[in-house]
Design a protein around this motif. Sequence first.
Motif, PDB file in Angstrom:
ATOM      1  N   ARG A  21       0.672  -1.342  -0.024  1.00 14.14           N
ATOM      2  CA  ARG A  21      -0.076  -0.217   0.016  1.00 14.14           C
ATOM      3  C   ARG A  21       0.845   1.089  -0.128  1.00 14.14           C
ATOM      4  O   ARG A  21       0.350   2.285  -0.435  1.00 14.14           O
ATOM      5  N   ASP A  22       2.103   1.099   0.493  1.00 16.64           N
ATOM      6  CA  ASP A  22       2.951   2.541   0.509  1.00 16.64           C
ATOM      7  C   ASP A  22       3.629   2.774  -0.923  1.00 16.64           C
ATOM      8  O   ASP A  22       3.812   3.834  -1.256  1.00 16.64           O
ATOM      9  N   ILE A  23       3.437   1.595  -1.856  1.00 12.08           N
ATOM     10  CA  ILE A  23       3.842   1.711  -3.229  1.00 12.08           C
ATOM     11  C   ILE A  23       2.797   2.177  -4.182  1.00 12.08           C
ATOM     12  O   ILE A  23       2.809   2.992  -4.654  1.00 12.08           O
ATOM     13  N   LEU A  24       1.682   1.201  -3.996  1.00 10.91           N
ATOM     14  CA  LEU A  24       0.404   1.559  -4.630  1.00 10.91           C
ATOM     15  C   LEU A  24      -0.960   1.754  -3.720  1.00 10.91           C
ATOM     16  O   LEU A  24      -1.084   0.633  -3.405  1.00 10.91           O
ATOM     17  N   SER A  25      -1.480   2.663  -3.476  1.00 10.64           N
ATOM     18  CA  SER A  25      -2.267   2.647  -2.576  1.00 10.64           C
ATOM     19  C   SER A  25      -3.947   2.034  -2.732  1.00 10.64           C
ATOM     20  O   SER A  25      -4.356   1.570  -1.674  1.00 10.64           O
ATOM     21  N   LYS A  26      -4.152   1.819  -3.908  1.00 13.73           N
ATOM     22  CA  LYS A  26      -5.378   1.407  -4.346  1.00 13.73           C
ATOM     23  C   LYS A  26      -5.166   0.242  -5.369  1.00 13.73           C
ATOM     24  O   LYS A  26      -4.733   0.534  -6.417  1.00 13.73           O
ATOM     25  N   TRP A  27      -5.782  -1.104  -5.153  1.00 11.41           N
ATOM     26  CA  TRP A  27      -5.769  -1.943  -6.171  1.00 11.41           C
ATOM     27  C   TRP A  27      -7.010  -2.931  -5.930  1.00 11.41           C
ATOM     28  O   TRP A  27      -7.749  -2.888  -4.893  1.00 11.41           O
ATOM     29  N   GLY A  28      -7.069  -4.102  -6.754  1.00  9.13           N
ATOM     30  CA  GLY A  28      -7.971  -4.890  -6.608  1.00  9.13           C
ATOM     31  C   GLY A  28      -9.571  -4.379  -6.599  1.00  9.13           C
ATOM     32  O   GLY A  28      -9.862  -3.581  -7.594  1.00  9.13           O
ATOM     33  N   ASN A  29     -10.459  -4.668  -5.622  1.00  8.89           N
ATOM     34  CA  ASN A  29     -11.701  -4.184  -5.663  1.00  8.89           C
ATOM     35  C   ASN A  29     -11.763  -2.851  -5.405  1.00  8.89           C
ATOM     36  O   ASN A  29     -12.779  -2.351  -5.548  1.00  8.89           O
ATOM     37  N   ASP A  30     -10.667  -2.075  -4.885  1.00  4.24           N
ATOM     38  CA  ASP A  30     -10.804  -0.786  -4.694  1.00  4.24           C
ATOM     39  C   ASP A  30     -11.099  -0.063  -6.134  1.00  4.24           C
ATOM     40  O   ASP A  30     -11.785   0.854  -6.109  1.00  4.24           O
ATOM     41  N   LEU A  31     -10.247  -0.417  -7.126  1.00  8.25           N
ATOM     42  CA  LEU A  31     -10.456   0.025  -8.393  1.00  8.25           C
ATOM     43  C   LEU A  31     -12.072  -0.237  -9.013  1.00  8.25           C
ATOM     44  O   LEU A  31     -12.399   0.313  -9.848  1.00  8.25           O
ATOM     45  N   ARG A  32     -12.586  -1.663  -8.647  1.00  9.36           N
ATOM     46  CA  ARG A  32     -13.696  -1.860  -9.047  1.00  9.36           C
ATOM     47  C   ARG A  32     -14.712  -0.553  -8.426  1.00  9.36           C
ATOM     48  O   ARG A  32     -15.754  -0.336  -9.118  1.00  9.36           O
ATOM     49  N   GLN A  33     -14.751  -0.254  -7.203  1.00 12.27           N
ATOM     50  CA  GLN A  33     -15.433   0.918  -6.689  1.00 12.27           C
ATOM     51  C   GLN A  33     -15.114   2.064  -7.167  1.00 12.27           C
ATOM     52  O   GLN A  33     -16.080   2.800  -7.333  1.00 12.27           O
ATOM     53  N   THR A  34     -13.961   2.197  -7.762  1.00 18.28           N
ATOM     54  CA  THR A  34     -13.561   3.431  -8.289  1.00 18.28           C
ATOM     55  C   THR A  34     -14.304   3.655  -9.608  1.00 18.28           C
ATOM     56  O   THR A  34     -14.714   4.680  -9.962  1.00 18.28           O
ATOM     57  N   PHE A  35     -14.394   2.734 -10.480  1.00 15.26           N
ATOM     58  CA  PHE A  35     -15.122   2.492 -11.668  1.00 15.26           C
ATOM     59  C   PHE A  35     -16.450   3.052 -11.412  1.00 15.26           C
ATOM     60  O   PHE A  35     -17.103   3.793 -12.491  1.00 15.26           O
ATOM     61  N   ARG A  36     -17.246   2.416 -10.550  1.00 19.03           N
ATOM     62  CA  ARG A  36     -18.564   2.930 -10.151  1.00 19.03           C
ATOM     63  C   ARG A  36     -18.567   4.296  -9.985  1.00 19.03           C
ATOM     64  O   ARG A  36     -19.688   4.680 -10.187  1.00 19.03           O
ATOM     65  N   THR A  37     -17.726   4.560  -9.211  1.00 16.53           N
ATOM     66  CA  THR A  37     -17.585   6.243  -8.740  1.00 16.53           C
ATOM     67  C   THR A  37     -17.740   7.155  -9.890  1.00 16.53           C
ATOM     68  O   THR A  37     -18.425   8.035 -10.155  1.00 16.53           O
ATOM     69  N   ILE A  38     -16.651   6.756 -10.645  1.00 12.08           N
ATOM     70  CA  ILE A  38     -16.269   7.579 -12.039  1.00 12.08           C
ATOM     71  C   ILE A  38     -17.595   7.507 -13.080  1.00 12.08           C
ATOM     72  O   ILE A  38     -17.624   8.393 -13.762  1.00 12.08           O
ATOM     73  N   ALA A  39     -18.219   6.277 -12.831  1.00 11.40           N
ATOM     74  CA  ALA A  39     -19.072   6.046 -13.952  1.00 11.40           C
ATOM     75  C   ALA A  39     -20.400   7.146 -13.460  1.00 11.40           C
ATOM     76  O   ALA A  39     -20.974   7.782 -14.377  1.00 11.40           O
ATOM     77  N   ALA A  40     -20.656   7.158 -12.054  1.00 10.99           N
ATOM     78  CA  ALA A  40     -21.575   8.115 -11.880  1.00 10.99           C
ATOM     79  C   ALA A  40     -21.013   9.566 -12.448  1.00 10.99           C
ATOM     80  O   ALA A  40     -22.208  10.256 -12.570  1.00 10.99           O
ATOM     81  N   ALA A  41     -20.071   9.942 -11.829  1.00  5.89           N
ATOM     82  CA  ALA A  41     -19.723  11.302 -12.288  1.00  5.89           C
ATOM     83  C   ALA A  41     -19.646  11.655 -13.905  1.00  5.89           C
ATOM     84  O   ALA A  41     -19.675  12.782 -14.115  1.00  5.89           O
ATOM     85  N   ALA A  42     -19.493  10.749 -14.501  1.00  8.77           N
ATOM     86  CA  ALA A  42     -19.349  10.677 -15.996  1.00  8.77           C
ATOM     87  C   ALA A  42     -20.762  10.829 -16.693  1.00  8.77           C
ATOM     88  O   ALA A  42     -21.026  10.964 -17.879  1.00  8.77           O
ATOM     89  N   GLY A  43     -21.783  10.400 -15.803  1.00  9.26           N
ATOM     90  CA  GLY A  43     -23.187  10.570 -16.288  1.00  9.26           C
ATOM     91  C   GLY A  43     -23.600   9.411 -16.691  1.00  9.26           C
ATOM     92  O   GLY A  43     -24.570   9.320 -17.398  1.00  9.26           O
ATOM     93  N   VAL A  44     -23.138   8.199 -16.476  1.00 10.98           N
ATOM     94  CA  VAL A  44     -23.482   6.780 -16.902  1.00 10.98           C
ATOM     95  C   VAL A  44     -24.459   6.581 -16.108  1.00 10.98           C
ATOM     96  O   VAL A  44     -24.419   6.472 -14.846  1.00 10.98           O
ATOM     97  N   SER A  45     -25.436   5.859 -16.548  1.00 12.87           N
ATOM     98  CA  SER A  45     -26.680   5.405 -15.634  1.00 12.87           C
ATOM     99  C   SER A  45     -26.383   4.322 -14.887  1.00 12.87           C
ATOM    100  O   SER A  45     -25.484   3.732 -15.075  1.00 12.87           O
ATOM    101  N   GLU A  46     -27.034   4.164 -13.653  1.00  7.75           N
ATOM    102  CA  GLU A  46     -26.637   2.940 -12.970  1.00  7.75           C
ATOM    103  C   GLU A  46     -26.949   1.793 -13.712  1.00  7.75           C
ATOM    104  O   GLU A  46     -26.272   0.676 -13.555  1.00  7.75           O
ATOM    105  N   PHE A  47     -27.981   1.584 -14.495  1.00 13.14           N
ATOM    106  CA  PHE A  47     -28.416   0.544 -15.346  1.00 13.14           C
ATOM    107  C   PHE A  47     -27.238   0.000 -16.277  1.00 13.14           C
ATOM    108  O   PHE A  47     -26.680  -1.196 -16.119  1.00 13.14           O
ATOM    109  N   ASP A  48     -26.763   1.201 -16.865  1.00 12.90           N
ATOM    110  CA  ASP A  48     -25.418   0.946 -17.754  1.00 12.90           C
ATOM    111  C   ASP A  48     -24.297   0.306 -17.037  1.00 12.90           C
ATOM    112  O   ASP A  48     -23.427  -0.420 -17.494  1.00 12.90           O
TER     113      ASP A  48
END
Length: 452
Positions: A339-366
């Motif tokens: 974590r000192d080298i790469l703070s986020k990996w694995g399912n952290d990135l899956r959650q990040t994808f969902r967060t960015i999708a919302a910010a990009a205006g992608v619908s929850e369904f898509d």
Amino acid sequence: MTDIRIALSDKAIAQLPSPEDGWYLARDTELKGFFVVVGKRKRTFTVQGDLRQRGKRASSIRVSIGDASELTTRAARSLAKEYLAQISKGKHPKARQDGNAEQGNTNRDEAVASVTLKQAWQRYLEAHLIRKGRSKKTISGYRDHVERLFSEWLDTPLLDLANDPGRVAEKHDELSKENGPYMANGSMRTLRAIYNHARKTNRSLPRDNPADAVDWNQEERRNTGMGTGDLKGWFLELANLDNPIRREFHLFTLLCGSRPTALQQAKPEHINFRRRTLHIPTPKGGSKRAFDIPLSREMILSLIRVLRFGRQIHPSQAQEWLFPAESASGHLAETKEDRDILSKWGNDLRQTFRTIAAAAGVSEFDAKLLMNHSIPGVNAGYVTRHKLVEDHLRSQQQAISTAAFSGLGKSLVGQGPLSDWLGHAASRRVVSLFQLKPAPLSEEEERIRQAA
């Protein structure tokens, strides 16, 4: 072992393999309701049929005919026909012989109620998990719960657990302390599923599931995803990662939102550059949940880079795996980072994808379709996913990738780890940085790289 169906004969019965534990049924293909119960030391001719009263089914009974070592198959089949005829008329075949029409049912209930956790698990494994195509990881998780956490219960009858729910509750408390709340809850969900499955074929087991006595630990979703404002720092961490294949793996995980375990087993043959998709044949849920990931421009470039590095660093493994490595499997098997080298990996990135999708205006369904989530509701069954991949979902995927890269700004211009990796003419500079000669691309890959 699972039940089988064969033409019963003296020779066929003699050749039936004995089970290591428990018993199984060898059903006759000629006479419905006639079968042999095959145990470790004994084989018994048996019939099963529905007792009817006033034309309605009253109960289903099994009646033993005799030991297969003492009775020929022809004689047993003749008796079976007589028994089945009496059962169809609502008469118990052995009522006159022993004065107890319920004895057949009682014997059956006693035999089946003695089924152990190990036997019930084996049946659940073969009839439910394997038959329904569950993934190896899913099966491994269930096996760990039963064979490791419940090892002292393997020879315990399910009926004993059902009659002593306090014992199950105490086990949950013990597992919560020693293995953590999530593991304790997961193991009890496994026990609950196995018991419910066993009860389908054994109504003598109590309706109340012993796992219902558990005071479940509270489980909270781990909110470890990043927002668009956090991504520049993470990209810088990733750019400084030593292994270029692992770097591209983490980037691609972020851009597609897929489960890391599914990507680890991706192969070059799963890429379709013409359709701009990556096929995931065995995601969570098994092969029936297979799907295609639509590729954005940034995702295509990432795949091109990892193909080149894979062929150069691990030429043998790269022939089979998209993310090759020096491992027993030949592909990335462990994708955790310090974590000192790469703070986020694995399912952290899956959650990040969902967060960015919302910010990009992608619908929850898509977003759920892109992440291969199950879609609740009857109407979702009418959505043909692969028809959306070609146009609509790809445009949504591109919107997410664009949003992820938008925070990098001028970091991709000039010199620096980010520009060396993702900037103009980055491929040559990255290859030079790692003192590698670039592996040649195919004509189609080069064409796609230039177009992207």
